[in-house]
Design a protein around this motif. Sequence first.
Motif, PDB file in Angstrom:
ATOM      1  N   SER A 145       0.692  -1.203   0.034  1.00  0.00           N
ATOM      2  CA  SER A 145      -0.016   0.034   0.140  1.00  0.00           C
ATOM      3  C   SER A 145       1.018   1.256   0.130  1.00  0.00           C
ATOM      4  O   SER A 145       0.296   2.514  -0.227  1.00  0.00           O
ATOM      5  CB  SER A 145      -0.696   0.093   1.211  1.00  0.00           C
ATOM      6  N   GLY A 146       2.234   1.179   0.238  1.00  0.00           N
ATOM      7  CA  GLY A 146       2.924   2.091   0.154  1.00  0.00           C
ATOM      8  C   GLY A 146       3.388   2.459   1.619  1.00  0.00           C
ATOM      9  O   GLY A 146       4.045   3.697   1.775  1.00  0.00           O
ATOM     10  N   ARG A 147       2.804   1.945   2.670  1.00  0.00           N
ATOM     11  CA  ARG A 147       3.061   2.481   3.810  1.00  0.00           C
ATOM     12  C   ARG A 147       4.467   2.032   4.478  1.00  0.00           C
ATOM     13  O   ARG A 147       4.806   0.803   4.303  1.00  0.00           O
ATOM     14  CB  ARG A 147       1.824   1.858   4.900  1.00  0.00           C
ATOM     15  N   PHE A 148       5.065   2.890   5.324  1.00  0.00           N
ATOM     16  CA  PHE A 148       6.413   2.295   5.904  1.00  0.00           C
ATOM     17  C   PHE A 148       6.177   1.314   6.898  1.00  0.00           C
ATOM     18  O   PHE A 148       5.327   1.555   7.703  1.00  0.00           O
ATOM     19  CB  PHE A 148       7.230   3.539   6.476  1.00  0.00           C
ATOM     20  N   VAL A 149       7.014   0.247   6.800  1.00  0.00           N
ATOM     21  CA  VAL A 149       6.685  -0.922   7.811  1.00  0.00           C
ATOM     22  C   VAL A 149       8.036  -1.212   8.762  1.00  0.00           C
ATOM     23  O   VAL A 149       8.123  -1.498   9.928  1.00  0.00           O
ATOM     24  CB  VAL A 149       6.396  -2.156   6.916  1.00  0.00           C
ATOM     25  N   ALA A 150       9.361  -0.558   8.511  1.00  0.00           N
ATOM     26  CA  ALA A 150      10.248  -0.977   9.228  1.00  0.00           C
ATOM     27  C   ALA A 150      11.651  -0.241   8.688  1.00  0.00           C
ATOM     28  O   ALA A 150      11.711   0.398   7.525  1.00  0.00           O
ATOM     29  CB  ALA A 150      10.796  -2.492   8.960  1.00  0.00           C
ATOM     30  N   HIS A 151      12.713   0.271   9.690  1.00  0.00           N
ATOM     31  CA  HIS A 151      13.764   0.754   9.616  1.00  0.00           C
ATOM     32  C   HIS A 151      14.704  -0.476   9.413  1.00  0.00           C
ATOM     33  O   HIS A 151      14.553  -1.383   9.760  1.00  0.00           O
ATOM     34  CB  HIS A 151      14.311   1.540  10.951  1.00  0.00           C
ATOM     35  N   ALA A 152      15.792  -0.112   8.742  1.00  0.00           N
ATOM     36  CA  ALA A 152      16.931  -1.128   8.499  1.00  0.00           C
ATOM     37  C   ALA A 152      17.450  -1.017  10.116  1.00  0.00           C
ATOM     38  O   ALA A 152      17.718  -0.290  10.881  1.00  0.00           O
ATOM     39  CB  ALA A 152      18.088  -0.732   7.721  1.00  0.00           C
ATOM     40  N   VAL A 153      18.188  -2.383  10.270  1.00  0.00           N
ATOM     41  CA  VAL A 153      19.203  -2.486  11.554  1.00  0.00           C
ATOM     42  C   VAL A 153      20.807  -2.525  11.500  1.00  0.00           C
ATOM     43  O   VAL A 153      21.312  -2.684  12.414  1.00  0.00           O
ATOM     44  CB  VAL A 153      18.607  -3.422  12.456  1.00  0.00           C
ATOM     45  N   GLY A 154      20.784  -2.410   9.933  1.00  0.00           N
ATOM     46  CA  GLY A 154      22.512  -2.465  10.005  1.00  0.00           C
ATOM     47  C   GLY A 154      22.685  -2.488   8.485  1.00  0.00           C
ATOM     48  O   GLY A 154      21.409  -2.305   7.396  1.00  0.00           O
ATOM     49  N   MET A 155      23.665  -2.667   7.954  1.00  0.00           N
ATOM     50  CA  MET A 155      24.160  -2.619   6.533  1.00  0.00           C
ATOM     51  C   MET A 155      25.333  -3.271   6.292  1.00  0.00           C
ATOM     52  O   MET A 155      26.252  -3.452   7.444  1.00  0.00           O
ATOM     53  CB  MET A 155      24.122  -1.208   6.046  1.00  0.00           C
ATOM     54  N   PHE A 156      25.424  -3.737   5.094  1.00  0.00           N
ATOM     55  CA  PHE A 156      27.105  -4.440   4.636  1.00  0.00           C
ATOM     56  C   PHE A 156      27.617  -3.354   3.699  1.00  0.00           C
ATOM     57  O   PHE A 156      27.261  -2.673   3.001  1.00  0.00           O
ATOM     58  CB  PHE A 156      26.648  -5.805   3.853  1.00  0.00           C
ATOM     59  N   ASN A 157      28.765  -3.064   3.997  1.00  0.00           N
ATOM     60  CA  ASN A 157      29.564  -2.105   3.129  1.00  0.00           C
ATOM     61  C   ASN A 157      30.262  -2.871   2.063  1.00  0.00           C
ATOM     62  O   ASN A 157      30.044  -4.033   1.846  1.00  0.00           O
ATOM     63  CB  ASN A 157      30.581  -1.263   3.967  1.00  0.00           C
ATOM     64  N   ASP A 158      31.037  -2.140   1.208  1.00  0.00           N
ATOM     65  CA  ASP A 158      31.484  -2.866   0.013  1.00  0.00           C
ATOM     66  C   ASP A 158      32.657  -3.759   0.307  1.00  0.00           C
ATOM     67  O   ASP A 158      33.034  -4.884  -0.391  1.00  0.00           O
ATOM     68  CB  ASP A 158      32.362  -1.709  -0.933  1.00  0.00           C
ATOM     69  N   ASN A 159      33.272  -4.001   1.463  1.00  0.00           N
ATOM     70  CA  ASN A 159      34.123  -5.070   2.132  1.00  0.00           C
ATOM     71  C   ASN A 159      33.363  -6.011   2.934  1.00  0.00           C
ATOM     72  O   ASN A 159      33.975  -7.067   3.170  1.00  0.00           O
ATOM     73  CB  ASN A 159      34.965  -4.314   3.177  1.00  0.00           C
ATOM     74  N   GLY A 160      32.213  -6.109   2.863  1.00  0.00           N
ATOM     75  CA  GLY A 160      31.362  -7.057   3.395  1.00  0.00           C
ATOM     76  C   GLY A 160      30.990  -7.236   4.858  1.00  0.00           C
ATOM     77  O   GLY A 160      30.760  -7.916   5.620  1.00  0.00           O
ATOM     78  N   ASP A 161      31.522  -6.086   5.606  1.00  0.00           N
ATOM     79  CA  ASP A 161      31.408  -5.700   6.849  1.00  0.00           C
ATOM     80  C   ASP A 161      30.107  -5.322   7.216  1.00  0.00           C
ATOM     81  O   ASP A 161      29.433  -4.489   6.630  1.00  0.00           O
ATOM     82  CB  ASP A 161      32.592  -4.645   7.556  1.00  0.00           C
ATOM     83  N   ILE A 162      29.624  -5.808   8.407  1.00  0.00           N
ATOM     84  CA  ILE A 162      28.393  -5.434   8.942  1.00  0.00           C
ATOM     85  C   ILE A 162      28.542  -4.163   9.707  1.00  0.00           C
ATOM     86  O   ILE A 162      29.411  -3.979  10.749  1.00  0.00           O
ATOM     87  CB  ILE A 162      27.860  -6.616   9.996  1.00  0.00           C
ATOM     88  N   LEU A 163      27.775  -3.143   9.387  1.00  0.00           N
ATOM     89  CA  LEU A 163      27.910  -2.008  10.130  1.00  0.00           C
ATOM     90  C   LEU A 163      26.568  -1.641  11.042  1.00  0.00           C
ATOM     91  O   LEU A 163      25.428  -1.784  10.555  1.00  0.00           O
ATOM     92  CB  LEU A 163      27.810  -0.640   9.001  1.00  0.00           C
TER      93      LEU A 163
END
Length: 415
Positions: free
Chosen positions: A35-53
């Motif tokens: 429906s276009g409604r926001f449901v969640a924020h991210a809790v982290g990310m992978f950078n270009d080196n594959g590290d979890i931020l």
Amino acid sequence: MIYIFPPLIQQGIASGKYFPVLSNGVPLSMVRDASGRFVAHAVGMFNDNGDILSGSSITGIQVPGSAIFQSLQGLSTSVATLQATTAVIGVGTAVTAALTAVNLWQTLKLRQDVKQMRLEVQDGFLDMKKALADQGSEIIQHIQLVAADVEFRNHRTILVRAYGLFQQAIARLKIAVSIQDLSLRYDEITAARGMLFDALADYRNDQILDNVCSAARLRRQECAWAIEQAIAMTYQLQGELSAVCDHLSHIQQVMRKDMVSVVASCSIDSELGFLFPEITRIYHHDLALVEAWQNHTSWQKSLPPSELKQLQELPGSDAMSEVEDQDVSIALNKPVEYQIYNDAQTQSHPIAIRDGLLLMIDAGLRGRQEDYITQRAANKGWNALTKQNLQAASPWNIANLSIYFKVEDQEFEYQ
């Protein structure tokens, strides 16, 4: 940059129930439902080196005030840890053993010890003799020598004052957001921001930046970058998204300029092994987070009021701790930046390793080197070294090729 969402949200994305939000084709830290409604924020990310931020590192991306204060506390821990390592590096040329004792890996572990309250912060410093007790008597003696150095004691006085201002500003911000009167609340946030600028002025004080080794200067500048991010958060708490974007753009420019200055002036013999993992991580981790934050804020500015309100009311994720536990595990294992450095050592001259760092940081400098290589290669009939092919090469490959042609042109000096 790849964002990580709570497991149920990840499953929903895989099944087509939820959809990642994009801005000009760039992924952002949000998902919507059909429906276009926001449901969640991210809790982290992978950078270009594959590290979890970790989620707490995504400084301004999560809108709720609780997430911002969690990020501020993370910045405070980082500043205390980075600042404490100056008590080992000192002011002048640091010995190799001292740099090894507070290298990237050791500093990440110190940060976790502070976070888990295994080490106590006093006036923005740690008891480094206690923290590095397992490093041997040579390091302990070096710490004692640094502590007795008059110039370092002057630096420490400035840093203690700056850290105190930083902590007072954070405490003031926490009180400010509880004020019901919006005008008074914003006045308090503005006053706290003024304290942060005062702290920043101390961290940027020429007295603690001039005539110090590159390793020491980098650690002092990293503290300044953290204060800069805290300043950006004050604008975010006031809903001043344009100011947030402007300040984040400023931070990225400052970080790049500072890193170029540090790398260009470093001692290849004694400091390059320390700086390479540090600078590589800053580029792929810290700088990437600030860029992601700016992308997210620029997108927020384009939202209609109804969607902005919906986004602000969306709670943070309960899955944050799960990702942070993974981040702790990574911090206790040798970071990937060391393997990158080992690989570079087997393939490059030390000067090319240093120059590769400069090319990684400064896109304009890399572009000029690519043009030089392309022109020289064309003169020799080496048609494979086209601009397009060079753009896919690593910074260290570009640095090696540049040195090769400069040696041929007798324009290269070993230094």
